[in-house]
Write a protein that holds these residues in place. Structure first.
Motif, PDB file in Angstrom:
ATOM      1  N   GLY A 130       5.895  -8.910  -2.328  1.00  0.00           N
ATOM      2  CA  GLY A 130       5.475  -7.652  -2.943  1.00  0.00           C
ATOM      3  C   GLY A 130       4.329  -7.846  -3.938  1.00  0.00           C
ATOM      4  O   GLY A 130       3.382  -7.061  -3.975  1.00  0.00           O
ATOM      5  N   ILE A 185       8.643  -4.676   3.005  1.00  0.00           N
ATOM      6  CA  ILE A 185       7.496  -5.120   2.203  1.00  0.00           C
ATOM      7  C   ILE A 185       7.109  -6.543   2.597  1.00  0.00           C
ATOM      8  O   ILE A 185       5.917  -6.860   2.744  1.00  0.00           O
ATOM      9  CB  ILE A 185       7.832  -5.031   0.699  1.00  0.00           C
ATOM     10  CG1 ILE A 185       7.989  -3.562   0.284  1.00  0.00           C
ATOM     11  CG2 ILE A 185       6.755  -5.713  -0.152  1.00  0.00           C
ATOM     12  CD1 ILE A 185       8.550  -3.362  -1.116  1.00  0.00           C
ATOM     13  N   THR A 206       3.316  -2.504   3.627  1.00  0.00           N
ATOM     14  CA  THR A 206       2.729  -1.746   2.520  1.00  0.00           C
ATOM     15  C   THR A 206       1.429  -2.370   2.022  1.00  0.00           C
ATOM     16  O   THR A 206       0.798  -1.846   1.115  1.00  0.00           O
ATOM     17  CB  THR A 206       3.714  -1.653   1.330  1.00  0.00           C
ATOM     18  OG1 THR A 206       4.020  -2.980   0.873  1.00  0.00           O
ATOM     19  CG2 THR A 206       5.000  -0.960   1.743  1.00  0.00           C
ATOM     20  N   ILE A 227       8.957  -6.166  -9.663  1.00  0.00           N
ATOM     21  CA  ILE A 227       8.728  -6.298  -8.224  1.00  0.00           C
ATOM     22  C   ILE A 227       9.763  -5.547  -7.388  1.00  0.00           C
ATOM     23  O   ILE A 227       9.484  -5.177  -6.249  1.00  0.00           O
ATOM     24  CB  ILE A 227       8.682  -7.797  -7.854  1.00  0.00           C
ATOM     25  CG1 ILE A 227       8.032  -7.994  -6.500  1.00  0.00           C
ATOM     26  CG2 ILE A 227      10.074  -8.424  -7.934  1.00  0.00           C
ATOM     27  CD1 ILE A 227       7.616  -9.428  -6.241  1.00  0.00           C
ATOM     28  N   ASP A 279       5.690   0.409 -10.047  1.00  0.00           N
ATOM     29  CA  ASP A 279       6.202  -0.964 -10.005  1.00  0.00           C
ATOM     30  C   ASP A 279       6.187  -1.586 -11.401  1.00  0.00           C
ATOM     31  O   ASP A 279       5.291  -2.319 -11.762  1.00  0.00           O
ATOM     32  CB  ASP A 279       5.383  -1.813  -9.026  1.00  0.00           C
ATOM     33  CG  ASP A 279       3.909  -1.817  -9.380  1.00  0.00           C
ATOM     34  OD1 ASP A 279       3.387  -0.759  -9.746  1.00  0.00           O
ATOM     35  OD2 ASP A 279       3.274  -2.889  -9.296  1.00  0.00           O
ATOM     36  N   SER A 284       1.101  -8.693  -1.955  1.00  0.00           N
ATOM     37  CA  SER A 284       0.524  -7.512  -1.291  1.00  0.00           C
ATOM     38  C   SER A 284      -0.243  -6.659  -2.289  1.00  0.00           C
ATOM     39  O   SER A 284      -1.350  -6.178  -2.012  1.00  0.00           O
ATOM     40  CB  SER A 284       1.629  -6.656  -0.667  1.00  0.00           C
ATOM     41  OG  SER A 284       2.300  -7.367   0.333  1.00  0.00           O
ATOM     42  N   GLN A 285       0.327  -6.469  -3.452  1.00  0.00           N
ATOM     43  CA  GLN A 285      -0.353  -5.611  -4.426  1.00  0.00           C
ATOM     44  C   GLN A 285      -1.616  -6.274  -4.964  1.00  0.00           C
ATOM     45  O   GLN A 285      -2.590  -5.604  -5.273  1.00  0.00           O
ATOM     46  CB  GLN A 285       0.609  -5.221  -5.532  1.00  0.00           C
ATOM     47  CG  GLN A 285       1.658  -4.293  -4.957  1.00  0.00           C
ATOM     48  CD  GLN A 285       2.446  -3.546  -5.986  1.00  0.00           C
ATOM     49  OE1 GLN A 285       3.494  -3.035  -5.671  1.00  0.00           O
ATOM     50  NE2 GLN A 285       1.945  -3.474  -7.214  1.00  0.00           N
ATOM     51  N   ILE A 317      11.041  -1.489  -3.883  1.00  0.00           N
ATOM     52  CA  ILE A 317      12.109  -1.671  -2.882  1.00  0.00           C
ATOM     53  C   ILE A 317      13.123  -0.536  -3.004  1.00  0.00           C
ATOM     54  O   ILE A 317      13.451   0.146  -2.015  1.00  0.00           O
ATOM     55  CB  ILE A 317      12.807  -3.036  -3.083  1.00  0.00           C
ATOM     56  CG1 ILE A 317      11.833  -4.191  -2.793  1.00  0.00           C
ATOM     57  CG2 ILE A 317      14.065  -3.132  -2.225  1.00  0.00           C
ATOM     58  CD1 ILE A 317      12.394  -5.575  -3.107  1.00  0.00           C
TER      59      ILE A 317
END
Lengths: 137, 385
Positions: free
Chosen positions: B165, B309, B314, B287, B284, B168-169, B291
């Motif tokens: 997560g 995720i 995402t 993390i 967020d 990804s961000q 979810i």
């Protein structure tokens, strides 16, 4: 002026804190519907009755989930990592506490392990904690 | 029920600078953002007759801005307060109490944070002070995150999968000039970052930033006269659950009912379904909150979002673009991120985001307050039905 994180009892919650000083886990129960609940409050969150009482809970609980905080609050008197835990009481309510009197490691702290209420004191303050139940340490 | 698209956002802006702004107070950041939002909308204080803020005395702040509102609100439920306030504002506009509302936020979360100034939504007069804060010293990373281990245990989510997560961000943030953290990262780097509260590492925690933000909302018929394309408010939801600051007050810790309540209200009011959502923001703070948001809002079933995720759905190129600014983990997080979360949704619907997702017609924004004490869901769109 006390540290802002030192709990300040109110008249409505005083019996719980008196229990801590006596070494007893004292929480609320509704006389109308029987629901045991926490934190202390003069109204039952289940049925809205104000016919509620404090009672001495068994102190039996299980470990629902936790973290191991690396830099605890200085008030705890030690900078060793310590657990912050979600505790499920045998009577039903969930509360936040800390599991003490055991290694503060993932190996020693197993989810669903049986716990027992215990109390620890700092100067004038006695707080509720939990420890591994006897035979499980 | 307020019809979808009855109101629209016509002004939206952040403070001129965000991240580390040591020469501005929380009030200064809020006023800067308010000025930017009025400029964005092409109006002045004289055009505003409704006002909300949150962490400041509402009359004091409106007077400083030269606004003399006939309607005001100061709902404070933590990080999503400004989302609740938007929900209240559209109801007030619909009721005829006022026409045009300015919603203002500012927080010097990094430079002048002190206890009681921010993040105190569960504290003053609350049970958290007695029954929660002592155990964690008030550290959000050790308490808000309490359900994570249980979630991992119940659903078999590894630390490596959890860490995705944050990766990804960061992939989103790389292309966002105003984001604080823009260097690509990896699962290994996330897991090697300093342990804060096992199993939570530092790279799984939000930033601590300075920022302000403001939005202006008015009725749909007025919105057409503004310079920017209206961002219609299609549906809103909100709900409260855990009173104390920790998740101990959530009735079903892995299936928090308040998320479902808020999401269903927003989807129902908007008259849209999950497959209509082109862009998603889920606040967020740590993390795990996306979810729980993905599951509670119904985008996936309970127990599936961690893996969803981890599979990259995402991330950039995924089927459900989420937290495209980089979010609280990589963009900015002041202490109360709800306003910044909304502003990225609004930018995406306007088509002016740094990481503009193609063809965003409908966007959903979901935020939290006081850990699991409150949440709000907002659905925005380019068109009024």
């Amino acid at each position: 002026m006390p540290h802002p994180l030192v709990p300040v009892p109110t008249p409505e919650t005083q019996p719980f804190w008196d229990g801590c000083n006596e070494g007893v886990l004292r929480i609320n129960r509704c006389r109308a519907c029987g629901d045991a609940y926490f934190p202390p409050s003069p109204i039952c969150p289940e049925c809205s009755s104000t016919n509620v009482e404090f009672f001495d809970a068994s102190g039996e609980a299980t470990l629902y989930s936790y973290t191991i905080q690396q830099k605890p609050l200085a008030l705890w008197g030690s900078d060793s990592p310590r657990s912050v835990a979600l505790i499920k009481l045998a009577e039903g309510p969930m509360l936040t506490s800390s599991v003490i009197n055991c290694e503060q490691t993932p190996e020693a702290l197993q989810l669903d392990m049986p716990l027992q209420a215990t109390f620890t004191s700092f100067d004038d303050l006695t707080v509720l904690c939990f420890e591994p139940a006897e035979g499980n340490s | 029920m307020i019809p979808p698209g009855a109101t629209a956002i016509v002004g939206a802006a952040e403070s001129t600078e965000i991240g580390k702004v040591p020469d501005m107070s929380s009030v200064g950041l809020a006023i800067d953002a308010a000025a930017n939002a009025m400029q964005d909308a092409g109006i002045t204080a004289a055009d505003i007759d409704g006002f909300t803020c949150g962490y400041f005395p509402v009359a004091d702040m409106s007077r400083q801005l030269g606004i003399f509102p006939s309607w005001a609100d100061n709902t404070v439920v933590g990080g999503c307060s400004w989302m609740f306030q938007l929900r209240n504002a559209i109801a007030a506009i619909h009721a005829g109490y006022c026409n045009t509302v300015l919603i203002v936020y500012g927080e010097s979360g990094r430079s002048t944070r002190r206890l009681g100034q921010s993040g105190d939504a569960g504290q003053k007069g609350g049970t958290g002070q007695q029954f929660d804060m002592f155990y964690s010293g008030g550290q959000a990373a050790a308490t808000f995150t309490l359900p994570v281990l249980r979630y991992q245990h119940e659903y078999g989510l590894s630390d490596e999968e959890l860490a995705v997560g944050a990766v990804s961000q960061r992939e989103w943030a790389v292309d966002v000039p105003r984001a604080t953290l823009r260097e690509p990262t990896s699962v290994e780097e996330v897991l090697d970052s300093p342990m804060v509260a096992w199993p939570i590492r530092r790279a799984m925690c939000c930033l601590v930033s300075d920022a302000g933000g403001a939005i202006i909302v008015t009725s749909a018929d007025r919105a057409r006269d503004y310079p920017k394309p209206p961002v219609y408010v299609l549906g809103t939801g909100g709900a409260l659950e855990a009173g104390v600051m920790s998740p101990a007050g959530v009735r079903e810790p892995l299936r928090p009912e308040f998320i479902r309540t808020s999401g269903e209200a927003a989807f129902s009011a908007a008259g849209v379904s999950h497959s209509d959502i082109d862009h998603l923001m889920i606040y967020d703070a740590f993390i795990h909150t996306p979810i729980f948001g993905l599951e509670g809002l119904g985008f996936v079933d309970y127990g599936e979002a961690g893996h969803f995720i981890a599979e990259g759905h995402t991330a950039p190129g995924g089927k459900l673009p989420m937290n495209t600014s980089g979010g609280g983990l990589s963009y900015a997080h002041t202490g109360a991120y709800g306003m910044l979360c909304m502003l990225e949704s609004i930018r995406q619907v306007r088509g002016e985001a740094a990481n503009q997702v193609a063809d965003v017609d409908i966007a959903l924004c979901h935020g939290w307050g006081g850990y699991w004490s409150a949440c709000s869901t907002l659905i925005f769109g380019t068109d009024a039905p």
